[in-house]
Structures are given as C-alpha cells and as structure tokens.
Design an enzyme around this catalytic site. Structure first.
Site, mmCIF file in Angstrom:
data_model
loop_
_atom_site.group_PDB
_atom_site.id
_atom_site.type_symbol
_atom_site.label_atom_id
_atom_site.label_comp_id
_atom_site.label_asym_id
_atom_site.label_seq_id
_atom_site.Cartn_x
_atom_site.Cartn_y
_atom_site.Cartn_z
ATOM 1 N N LYS A 1 -6.159 -5.342 2.431
ATOM 2 C CA LYS A 1 -4.839 -5.193 3.182
ATOM 3 C C LYS A 1 -5.248 -3.619 3.484
ATOM 4 O O LYS A 1 -4.824 -2.840 2.751
ATOM 5 C CB LYS A 1 -3.702 -5.323 2.321
ATOM 6 C CG LYS A 1 -2.468 -4.546 2.546
ATOM 7 C CD LYS A 1 -1.574 -4.729 3.590
ATOM 8 C CE LYS A 1 -0.392 -3.867 3.512
ATOM 9 N NZ LYS A 1 -0.698 -2.664 4.325
ATOM 10 N N GLY B 1 -3.213 3.094 -4.724
ATOM 11 C CA GLY B 1 -1.935 3.767 -4.096
ATOM 12 C C GLY B 1 -1.076 4.155 -5.170
ATOM 13 O O GLY B 1 -1.676 4.762 -6.126
ATOM 14 N N SER B 2 -0.056 4.086 -4.743
ATOM 15 C CA SER B 2 0.895 4.760 -5.564
ATOM 16 C C SER B 2 1.845 4.164 -6.861
ATOM 17 O O SER B 2 1.438 2.793 -6.689
ATOM 18 C CB SER B 2 2.161 5.267 -4.811
ATOM 19 O OG SER B 2 3.010 3.964 -4.485
ATOM 20 N N THR C 1 4.284 1.400 -6.356
ATOM 21 C CA THR C 1 3.556 0.116 -5.704
ATOM 22 C C THR C 1 2.792 -0.650 -6.714
ATOM 23 O O THR C 1 2.819 -1.845 -7.077
ATOM 24 C CB THR C 1 2.927 0.386 -4.465
ATOM 25 O OG1 THR C 1 3.590 1.130 -3.436
ATOM 26 C CG2 THR C 1 2.399 -0.952 -3.752
ATOM 27 N N GLY C 2 2.092 0.260 -7.512
ATOM 28 C CA GLY C 2 1.448 -0.431 -8.715
ATOM 29 C C GLY C 2 2.042 -1.123 -9.417
ATOM 30 O O GLY C 2 1.492 -2.268 -9.890
ATOM 31 N N GLU D 1 -5.702 1.759 -9.122
ATOM 32 C CA GLU D 1 -6.144 3.114 -9.115
ATOM 33 C C GLU D 1 -5.210 3.993 -8.703
ATOM 34 O O GLU D 1 -4.518 3.866 -7.515
ATOM 35 C CB GLU D 1 -7.481 3.188 -8.149
ATOM 36 C CG GLU D 1 -8.563 2.759 -8.291
ATOM 37 C CD GLU D 1 -9.285 3.674 -9.325
ATOM 38 O OE1 GLU D 1 -8.996 4.678 -9.912
ATOM 39 O OE2 GLU D 1 -10.340 3.104 -10.006
ATOM 40 N N CYS E 1 -6.033 11.596 -4.294
ATOM 41 C CA CYS E 1 -5.305 11.469 -5.747
ATOM 42 C C CYS E 1 -5.932 12.279 -6.826
ATOM 43 O O CYS E 1 -5.327 12.451 -7.667
ATOM 44 C CB CYS E 1 -5.799 10.000 -5.814
ATOM 45 S SG CYS E 1 -7.578 9.678 -5.730
ATOM 46 N N GLU F 1 3.374 14.291 -8.602
ATOM 47 C CA GLU F 1 2.271 14.415 -7.801
ATOM 48 C C GLU F 1 3.022 14.776 -6.215
ATOM 49 O O GLU F 1 3.950 14.026 -5.811
ATOM 50 C CB GLU F 1 1.832 12.897 -7.403
ATOM 51 C CG GLU F 1 0.710 13.049 -6.575
ATOM 52 C CD GLU F 1 0.148 11.650 -6.308
ATOM 53 O OE1 GLU F 1 0.715 10.581 -6.437
ATOM 54 O OE2 GLU F 1 -1.342 11.646 -6.364
HETATM 55 P P1 NAD Z 1 1.306 3.350 -1.354
HETATM 56 O O1 NAD Z 1 1.550 2.737 -2.821
HETATM 57 O O2 NAD Z 1 2.658 3.329 -0.793
HETATM 58 O O3 NAD Z 1 0.529 2.225 -0.414
HETATM 59 C C1 NAD Z 1 -0.814 1.995 -0.809
HETATM 60 C C2 NAD Z 1 -0.942 0.358 -0.209
HETATM 61 O O4 NAD Z 1 -0.198 -0.480 -0.699
HETATM 62 C C3 NAD Z 1 -0.667 0.423 1.133
HETATM 63 O O5 NAD Z 1 -1.565 -0.260 1.933
HETATM 64 C C4 NAD Z 1 0.768 -0.308 1.374
HETATM 65 O O6 NAD Z 1 0.539 -1.075 2.667
HETATM 66 C C5 NAD Z 1 0.663 -1.326 0.324
HETATM 67 N N1 NAD Z 1 1.972 -1.810 -0.278
HETATM 68 C C6 NAD Z 1 2.869 -1.023 -0.415
HETATM 69 N N2 NAD Z 1 3.857 -1.817 -1.041
HETATM 70 C C7 NAD Z 1 3.367 -3.072 -1.422
HETATM 71 C C8 NAD Z 1 3.667 -4.153 -2.234
HETATM 72 N N3 NAD Z 1 4.993 -4.171 -2.764
HETATM 73 N N4 NAD Z 1 2.734 -5.026 -2.394
HETATM 74 C C9 NAD Z 1 1.354 -5.045 -2.106
HETATM 75 N N5 NAD Z 1 1.211 -3.875 -1.249
HETATM 76 C C10 NAD Z 1 1.904 -2.734 -1.298
HETATM 77 O O7 NAD Z 1 0.314 4.534 -1.552
HETATM 78 P P2 NAD Z 1 -0.109 5.584 -0.367
HETATM 79 O O8 NAD Z 1 1.211 6.366 0.114
HETATM 80 O O9 NAD Z 1 -0.533 4.874 0.743
HETATM 81 O O10 NAD Z 1 -1.207 6.485 -1.045
HETATM 82 C C11 NAD Z 1 -0.826 7.590 -1.817
HETATM 83 C C12 NAD Z 1 -0.714 6.957 -3.291
HETATM 84 O O11 NAD Z 1 -2.114 6.796 -3.572
HETATM 85 C C13 NAD Z 1 -0.800 8.408 -4.028
HETATM 86 O O12 NAD Z 1 -0.001 8.265 -5.148
HETATM 87 C C14 NAD Z 1 -2.213 8.456 -4.557
HETATM 88 O O13 NAD Z 1 -2.610 9.379 -5.663
HETATM 89 C C15 NAD Z 1 -2.850 7.234 -4.637
HETATM 90 N N6 NAD Z 1 -4.300 7.258 -4.532
HETATM 91 C C16 NAD Z 1 -5.139 6.790 -5.692
HETATM 92 C C17 NAD Z 1 -6.432 6.854 -5.702
HETATM 93 C C18 NAD Z 1 -6.983 6.594 -6.481
HETATM 94 O O14 NAD Z 1 -8.590 6.079 -6.500
HETATM 95 N N7 NAD Z 1 -6.756 6.756 -7.952
HETATM 96 C C19 NAD Z 1 -6.905 7.103 -4.584
HETATM 97 C C20 NAD Z 1 -6.344 7.243 -3.089
HETATM 98 C C21 NAD Z 1 -4.807 7.449 -3.359
#
Ligand code: NAD
Length: 485
Positions: A180, A233-234, A237-238, A255, A289, A386
């Site tokens: 995705k 991601g965030s 969402t996680g 992650e 991140c 963050e």
């Molecule tokens: P986000 O959580 O908003 O989105 C990440 C992904 O999740 C996107 O593709 C989004 O469309 C999808 N998503 C959103 N809601 C969802 C749901 N309910 N179910 C399934 N998928 C869904 O994060 P972001 O704003 O894209 O990224 C920034 C965050 O990611 C920061 O907190 C950053 O620290 C983290 N990040 C972590 C790492 C790591 O390796 N630890 C790497 C990069 C970014």
C-alpha cells in the site's frame, strides 16, 4: 503497459498482478517545492484490494516463488537490483518532484533500494533449517516456510527504499507481497513494480496499490486471507493496524516513530558531531523516523555546541531538491503546519528559540526554516513528541547517569547516539540507552546490513540485516518416528 517518464506521462496507475490498472477516481500529487499539482494517480478501490489478494493467493498456492530452487530466487532478486539501477534516474527525478528531497538523496535512495535486493539475493539460498537429534527411532528437523501473503504499508518520507527494505526479504523468502503506497508520494515507488516486472517476477507476487489509508490500507490489513503485516508509519496508525491484526492474530512488524537523542560529552570531536547534526536533523528536512531530534549536551560545552549548531543551521541553503539545496521543503502543507505548531508550542512552554522557528515567507511551497531550540526540558512537548521536521531540541546535562536518564525519558526507543572519545563511556551508554540501535560518533553509522527497529512506541520487529529475513518466514518442526514401536 509499463510506466514512462514523468515528462511524457502525468497520470499513473496501480500495479495489480502484472497489470497497470486505472480507476474512476484519482489522487492528485503535488510538488512540495511549489505547492503545484503535477501528476495524478489512480485511487484504488476495494475491488482492487480483492484482485490483488486473489492474485497473491494464487501465486502462493501455486508455489510460484516458494517452490522454485532458492538459487532461482537469488538470480531473480539480482535481476531486480539491476533493473532498479536501470530506472533509477527517472524514478529519482519523480521522487524529487513528489517528495521535495534533494536529487542526490533521491539517487542514493534508489541505489539503496537496489542494494536491498542484492543483499537479500545473497540470503535467498541460505534459509536453512536445522536437524534435531531425538535418538535412533526418530528424525526431527525444522524448516522455514514463507508466511504467505505479506501486506506492506509504506510511508511517504522514503517510499522507495522503505518499500524495497521489506519487499526484498519477503520475495527472497518466497512470499507474495501487496504494497500500500503512500498517498502523498505514490509515484517513484511504481518504478519498483516496473523493475520487478522487467526482471521476470511472476504475476501476483507483487501488487502496489495507492489509495486512502484507512480505506485501502484498512481493507488490506483486515483482509481474512493475508498472512503478515509490515507497517512503517505513525504511532496512531500502527495502533489501529495492530487492532486489526489482533482479530486474526496476524504476525506484524511495526516500524513507528521516534524522538531519538544524541548524547554529547565534553570530550567529543565537535567537528564530527556537527557533520552528524546535519545528517541527523536537516537531511530530508528532518522527515526521518530516526532523526536526531534531541541533542543532550554536557554543560561545560553546552554554549559552544549551541553556537556551532546555530551556525550550521544558518549557513544551510534552503531551496528545491532538484537544485540539491541543503534544506529542502517539507512534504505537504499539513506537515508544514504541524512543524510550525510544534515551534509555537515550544516557545509558549518556555524553550529558547536559537534560530529559525518559522516558515520562510520568500519561498513558495512548503519550506520551513532550520530550527534550533535550547533549554528544552523533559516535560516540554518538544522533548517528548515527534516533530518530523528540521527542528532540534538541545538540553544540558551534568552527569553521565543524568545523560542516559534524559535520553531514555520518552515513550519512544528507535535509535540513540553517543559522541565521546571515551570508549568505556561509549560502551556503558550502549548498554544504558533504550533503543533498537545505538550510533557511536556518527549518526547513521549503520547500513542495510545492520538490524533496525524500535522498542516502546517506536514499534517492534526488525528490518535490515540478516535478522529481518526471519520476519518473513515461519518455522515448522517435523518430528518423525521412523521405526515401529
Ligand atoms: P501514517 O501513519 O500517516 O501513514 C503511513 C501509511 O499508512 C500510509 O501509506 C497511509 O496511507 C497508511 N494508513 C493510514 N491509515 C491507515 C489505516 N487505518 N490502516 C492501514 N493503513 C493506513 O505515517 P506517515 O505520516 O506517512 O509517516 C510518518 C510517520 O512514519 C512518522 O511517525 C515516522 O516516524 C514514521 N516512520 C517510521 C519509520 C521506521 O522505519 N521506523 C520510517 C519512516 C517513517
């Protein structure tokens, strides 16, 4: 159909099991350096999710990747790496346009993506089980089988390399993958599909869908036929994905974010530190991140470090990624507003603004000034939350123990850093710091070979390195009685 370069074609499609699939709905993609829309992509629907899952299931059931000789998967991954190198110029150009990052960094990101495939190509034929002696009447062995369908949800900051980071080990282990892609930066990642297709990846082994997170991401992670979730991601969402995973006990890798601290002692080489500060907080406009978002400094060099970081920040060129400026724009208007809110709040809570803290009014797009705050205390939001932007929080400490305690005083635990010439102290800190990875005297000293991932709110599971491969397999033990009782 394969994708062509952005200059020839500004509408992009989803990649579902070897086909480029359009949709009646589209998502617009902006250039953050200008704020102008420059492309669109098909907005996947729930029917696309079904198609992708069905194709992936067929690939798994037919054993298209899992049943072939492991050496064939090695060869396939090496071909993908070569194809990524072949498309890297076009993909890097798109990454700059959609994300705002520097062209040199975008090229590095593509090179890193190719390296993931090479690295895991070398492991595809070494996923070996064990045999366990149970006496003369038994044969017992353990094998590693692929999980099946791996759903991988990718964020917008490094979409290509983060996608490759999970895709390469998953394919090496024989899984089918559904990615995705992020709504903000969905274009460059489509070139990975092109590279995989050109390299001869079986249809169904990969689909890449772009669509609304909760709708399409949500449908994928709660689909009854998937076997694994890899989310980057965030934290919010996680958390929501973990609820979905809990329903069917789907194994997951999380992650998530970070609030990582570099601990600077008076005996550190400050030139080395300042180089690391650039990469730690201003690279990719701080949208990393594992950014060095906190700097904890021994009091005797506190003023000196603040001054050096201030000079670094004020000397950075601010501009478009295509010009390789030192500081590039944030990825979106929402991101710019979020960073501004953090700065406004930090000032209101009593942090001292050293430099920056505002949107540069002379530039279009979503730029933000390189920002340095000092006297940031443990209770302030800037210490705990963050920002995901070019904002560093500097805090003094007096004793070694206080330094470790301050570094550990957040809910996150992604990475940490120590700057000191005292090896004993570096070793003590490496043990005391709560983080998945500790950098000593160079931020990002690791590489794709070194396991990466968090603890606490930064998540769990590991990417990169040999260790990551074992997230993409499940262990099965076969215990056999070979003689009659
Ligand atoms: P986000 O959580 O908003 O989105 C990440 C992904 O999740 C996107 O593709 C989004 O469309 C999808 N998503 C959103 N809601 C969802 C749901 N309910 N179910 C399934 N998928 C869904 O994060 P972001 O704003 O894209 O990224 C920034 C965050 O990611 C920061 O907190 C950053 O620290 C983290 N990040 C972590 C790492 C790591 O390796 N630890 C790497 C990069 C970014």
């Amino acid at each position: 159909m394969t994708q062509t370069s952005s200059s020839q074609r500004n509408h992009w499609k989803n990649f579902i099991a070897g086909q480029w699939v359009d949709s009646s709905e589209i998502l617009m993609v902006e250039n953050p350096a200008t704020g102008a829309v420059f492309a669109s992509i098909a907005n996947a629907g729930l029917e696309d999710v079904e198609k992708a899952v069905q194709a992936a299931r067929e690939c798994v059931n037919k054993g298209l990747l899992s049943d072939c000789r492991p050496a064939e998967r090695t060869a396939l991954l090496l071909r993908i790496a070569n194809e990524i190198r072949a498309i890297s110029d076009q993909a890097a150009e798109l990454a700059v346009l959609e994300n705002g990052k520097r062209l040199t960094d975008a090229k590095d990101e593509l090179a890193e993506a190719a390296r993931y495939f090479e690295y895991y190509a070398g492991m595809a034929d070494k996923i070996e089980g064990t045999s366990i002696p149970l006496g003369a009447n038994y044969v017992d062995y353990t094998v590693y089988e692929p999980q099946g369908i791996s759903v991988q949800i990718v964020p917008w900051n490094f979409p290509v390399s983060i996608c490759a980071r999970s895709l390469a080990p998953a394919l090496a282990a024989g899984n089918a993958v559904i990615v995705k892609s992020p709504e903000l930066t969905p274009l460059a990642i489509t070139w990975l599909a092109t590279a995989c297709q050109r390299a001869g990846l079986p249809n169904g082994a990969l689909s890449i869908l772009c669509g609304d997170g909760p709708t399409i991401g949500g449908a994928l992670v709660s689909h009854p036929d998937i076997n694994q979730i890899v989310f980057t991601g965030s934290v919010p969402t996680g958390r929501s994905i973990l609820h979905a995973a809990a329903e069917r006990a789907v194994p997951s890798v999380m992650e998530l974010g970070g609030k990582s601290a570099a601990v600077v002692f008076a005996d550190a080489d400050l030139n080395q530190l300042i180089q690391s500060v650039y990469w730690g907080i201003f690279f990719n406009a701080g949208q990393v991140c594992s950014a060095m978002s906190r700097l904890l400094v021994e009091r005797s060099v506190y003023e000196q470090v603040i001054e050096r970081v201030k000079i670094l920040a004020e000397e950075l060129s601010i501009g478009a990624g295509i010009d390789n400026a030192d500081l590039t724009p944030l990825a979106s208007l929402a991101q710019q507003q979020q960073v501004l809110n953090h700065c406004t709040q930090a000032i209101a809570q009593g942090a001292t603004l050293v430099t920056g803290g505002a949107v540069p009014t002379e530039l279009p797009g979503y730029f933000f000034q390189p920002s340095v705050f000092c006297d940031v205390s443990e209770t302030m939001n800037l210490f705990q939350q963050e920002v995901f932007g070019p904002v560093i929080a500097i805090t003094p400490f007096d004793t070694e123990q206080q330094a470790w305690d301050l570094a550990n005083a957040t809910d996150y635990g992604l990475v940490a850093g120590i700057f000191s010439s005292d090896l004993g102290r570096c070793l003590r800190g490496s043990k005391a710091l709560i983080a998945g990875q500790v950098f000593v005297n160079e931020w990002y000293a690791g590489g794709i070979e070194t396991p990466f991932g968090g603890t606490g709110l930064s998540g769990f599971g590991r990417e990169k390195g040999q260790e990551a491969l074992y997230s993409y397999v499940r262990s099965k033990n076969i215990a056999m009685r070979v003689t009659k009782p």
